[in-house]
Motif scaffolding. Sequence first.
Motif: not given
Ligand code: SF4
Length: 314
Positions: A36, A96-97, A124, A181, A209, A269
């Motif tokens: 990502y 990471c929320p 996570n 997520c 997710e 993200c």
């Molecule tokens: S994509 Fe979702 S699970 Fe992955 S770091 Fe971002 S918030 Fe966290």
Amino acid sequence: MEALALQKKEQRNAELRERLLQLKKERNAIILAHFYQRPEIQEVADFIGDSFGLAQKAKETEADVILFCGVHFMGESAKILNPNKTVIIPDERAGCPMADMVNVEGLRKVKAQHPNAKVVAYINTSADVKAETHICCTSSNAQRVIESVDSDEIIWVPDKNLGHYVSQFTSKKMIIWEGYCNTHDQLSVQDIMLMKAEYPEALVVVHPECRPEVVALADYVGSTTGILKFCKESSKKEFIIGTEDGTRYMLEKDSPNKHFYYASKYLVCPNMKVNTLKKCVEALETLKPQIYVPEHVANAARASLERMLEVAPG
Ligand code: SF4
């Protein structure tokens, strides 16, 4: 004007890449990047992977320094598996929320309510939370991990959507935490239906997710690595993608003649994107910010991570 700005950006990135490669040599460092991350970071990484592949790579490396381009809990996992190495991240604000939706206190309460259950934690999670769990898992090995646990009752943290998805494949009782997520959970049935109407030939490929009702519409559901493999090997040419936009880099690299339509413009993200090439250079220059995990926490969390790596090595 736009072309000029683009040219300048490219030139700047080329300079940063060069400096980064020089620093990497000087520091005997390895650059690990999550799928990502921004394309320019994936371009310079020694290894690009999902949480599972990166955890494996972090355990194998002989480098002295790991520059981990992802979010904070990933850097923590690398440090836990390599307590004697220096682990740095480009920006400590990359959290990471979802990982923040479970804490030690809350988890201990649920454990007290279900004394016979064992805790399976999606990777996570923070190191503190991992230290409270029996075993970790990722989206690619969750089913195998759950079946390996010596208990018919599982406390699952923190992602309710992945928890719901894997609960369909086990007879074990799952007590599912209510985390999610923000990036994947906002994808709606309507988003998918609109894309299907526009691209009727495309296969729908999503990450677990996503919400159950979105997952139910998919032709393929899997981890990021699974999604990349599926799209690469498929004879189809068009795909509607239900995962984070950073995967576009690898999908297009692997299959330049295929078309990938992201199901929503919000599949980005923001936490992953705070990392930049410039911050990577600064981190290797200063060896900061470093990841630190207290020894007693690291020892307990390592047991949980290593159990996963033994049960599902690939
Ligand atoms: S994509 Fe979702 S699970 Fe992955 S770091 Fe971002 S918030 Fe966290």
